[in-house]
Design a protein around this motif. Structure first.
Motif, PDB file in Angstrom:
ATOM      1  N   LEU A  52       0.831  -1.205   0.000  1.00 24.63           N
ATOM      2  CA  LEU A  52       0.000   0.000   0.000  1.00 24.63           C
ATOM      3  C   LEU A  52       0.868   1.260   0.000  1.00 24.63           C
ATOM      4  O   LEU A  52       0.539   2.248  -0.668  1.00 24.63           O
ATOM      5  CB  LEU A  52      -0.917   0.001   1.222  1.00 24.63           C
ATOM      6  N   ALA A  53       1.978   1.242   0.732  1.00 21.59           N
ATOM      7  CA  ALA A  53       2.872   2.398   0.777  1.00 21.59           C
ATOM      8  C   ALA A  53       3.464   2.687  -0.593  1.00 21.59           C
ATOM      9  O   ALA A  53       3.599   3.852  -0.988  1.00 21.59           O
ATOM     10  CB  ALA A  53       3.986   2.151   1.799  1.00 21.59           C
ATOM     11  N   VAL A  54       3.810   1.639  -1.326  1.00 20.52           N
ATOM     12  CA  VAL A  54       4.333   1.822  -2.693  1.00 20.52           C
ATOM     13  C   VAL A  54       3.273   2.476  -3.578  1.00 20.52           C
ATOM     14  O   VAL A  54       3.572   3.401  -4.347  1.00 20.52           O
ATOM     15  CB  VAL A  54       4.779   0.472  -3.291  1.00 20.52           C
ATOM     16  N   ASP A  55       2.044   2.009  -3.471  1.00 15.51           N
ATOM     17  CA  ASP A  55       0.971   2.574  -4.287  1.00 15.51           C
ATOM     18  C   ASP A  55       0.725   4.041  -3.939  1.00 15.51           C
ATOM     19  O   ASP A  55       0.542   4.888  -4.830  1.00 15.51           O
ATOM     20  CB  ASP A  55      -0.316   1.766  -4.079  1.00 15.51           C
ATOM     21  N   GLU A  56       0.742   4.355  -2.649  1.00 15.56           N
ATOM     22  CA  GLU A  56       0.540   5.745  -2.225  1.00 15.56           C
ATOM     23  C   GLU A  56       1.686   6.638  -2.699  1.00 15.56           C
ATOM     24  O   GLU A  56       1.472   7.801  -3.075  1.00 15.56           O
ATOM     25  CB  GLU A  56       0.422   5.807  -0.702  1.00 15.56           C
ATOM     26  N   ALA A  57       2.897   6.105  -2.704  1.00 14.13           N
ATOM     27  CA  ALA A  57       4.046   6.883  -3.176  1.00 14.13           C
ATOM     28  C   ALA A  57       3.924   7.172  -4.670  1.00 14.13           C
ATOM     29  O   ALA A  57       4.263   8.271  -5.121  1.00 14.13           O
ATOM     30  CB  ALA A  57       5.340   6.125  -2.881  1.00 14.13           C
ATOM     31  N   ARG A  58       3.458   6.203  -5.444  1.00  8.62           N
ATOM     32  CA  ARG A  58       3.250   6.430  -6.884  1.00  8.62           C
ATOM     33  C   ARG A  58       2.251   7.571  -7.100  1.00  8.62           C
ATOM     34  O   ARG A  58       2.474   8.450  -7.944  1.00  8.62           O
ATOM     35  CB  ARG A  58       2.735   5.156  -7.548  1.00  8.62           C
TER      36      ARG A  58
END
Length: 263
Positions: free
Chosen positions: A175-181
Motif C-alpha cells: 500500500l505504501a508503494v501505491d501511495e508513493a506512486r
C-alpha cells in the motif's frame, strides 16, 4: 575574493569520497546556499537526493534559514483591504477609493486620478501575487508529501524484517508503494503548474505595490520560483522508475521468504 560560500560550493562540486556528500551539502546549506537546484547541479545528483541528504544531517530543506522564505503556512493577504480574491476585487477597489476620498475631501480631480491608478496597480499586483503564491504553496505541500511517502516505503520495507504479522506488514508495504506512486504523480502536476508561473513588475507602481506586500510580512517570490524543479516530468519519471525497480526486486525477495515460510 572568494567567500566561504564559494569555497564550500567548489568543494561540493569535487566531492568523491564516499559518505562525504551529505556533509558537504549540509555545509553548503549552512553557508547560505539554500537553492536546491543549485546544490543538485553542483553535486551532480537529483533534487530528491539533495533533500534526502540534507535530512540525514538534521536539516529540513522545507524550512529555510533566516533571511529566506517559505511559501506555506502564511497569513492571508490584506494590503489596504486587497486580498487577491478575484470575486472581491471590484468591491475592494471601490471601498479603498471611498476611504481615500473620506480622508481627502478637498482633493483635486487629478489627485484622485493618481490615487485611483495607484490602487489599480496595487489591486492587480496583490491578485497576481496571490495566484503565484498559491501555486507555489501547492507544489511545496505536494513535494513534502511525495518525500514523506517515499520515505514511508523504506520504513515499511524495513519493518518486514522483524514483523510478527508478516503478511499484514507486507500488505502495508505494498500500500505504501501505491501511495508513493500517487504522490509522485500529484507532485508532478503541481510542479508543472507552478513552473508555468511568471513574476514581474511592469511599472514603478507595480514595484511599489510589491514592496508594500513584502513590507507587510509576505515573502518575495523570486527565490521560490528559482528553486522549482526545472524538469518535473523527468524527475517524476525517474522517481517512479527507481520506486518500481526497487519494488520489483523486493517482491522477488518477499516471494522467496514466503516460499520458505510455507515449506
Amino acid at each position: 575574493m572568494s567567500t566561504r560560500r564559494d569555497d564550500v560550493m567548489a568543494a561540493l562540486r569535487d566531492w568523491s569520497k564516499p559518505g562525504r556528500r551529505a556533509d558537504l551539502l549540509a555545509t553548503a546549506w549552512q553557508a547560505g546556499e539554500t537553492n536546491v537546484s543549485a546544490l543538485a547541479e553542483a553535486a551532480r545528483i537529483s533534487r530528491p537526493t539533495v533533500y534526502a541528504d540534507l535530512r540525514s544531517r538534521g536539516i529540513d530543506p522545507d524550512h529555510r534559514p533566516k533571511g529566506t522564505s517559505v511559501i506555506t503556512n502564511l497569513s492571508p493577504l490584506d494590503i489596504e483591504g486587497f486580498t487577491g480574491v478575484g470575486e472581491r476585487m471590484d468591491a475592494e477597489y471601490d471601498a479603498a477609493l471611498l476611504r481615500w476620498r473620506a480622508k481627502n475631501p478637498t482633493a483635486e480631480y487629478e489627485e484622485g486620478k493618481v490615487e485611483g491608478m495607484r490602487l489599480v496597480a496595487l489591486m492587480d499586483t496583490v491578485a497576481r501575487y496571490a495566484d503565484v503564491r498559491d501555486r507555489l504553496a501547492h507544489e511545496q505541500v505536494a513535494r513534502a508529501e511525495r518525500d514523506r511517502l517515499l520515505h514511508q516505503v523504506e520504513l515499511r520495507w524495513e519493518a518486514l524484517s522483524t514483523a510478527a504479522a508478516w503478511l499484514a506488514a507486507h500488505h502495508a508495504y505494498v500500500l505504501a508503494v501505491d501511495e508513493a506512486r500517487i504522490a509522485i504523480d500529484m507532485w508532478r502536476e503541481r510542479a508543472e503548474t507552478a513552473k508555468g508561473c511568471m513574476w514581474y513588475c511592469s511599472s514603478p507602481r507595480d514595484e511599489a505595490a510589491y514592496r508594500q506586500i513584502q513590507e507587510a510580512g509576505h515573502p518575495a517570490l523570486e527565490q521560490e520560483l528559482a528553486d522549482l524543479d526545472p524538469t518535473p516530468a523527468q524527475t517524476a519519471e525517474q522517481l517512479r522508475a527507481n520506486l518500481d525497480q526497487a519494488h520489483e526486486r523486493r517482491m522477488g525477495l518477499a516471494a522467496e521468504t514466503r516460499q520458505l515460510a510455507t515449506a
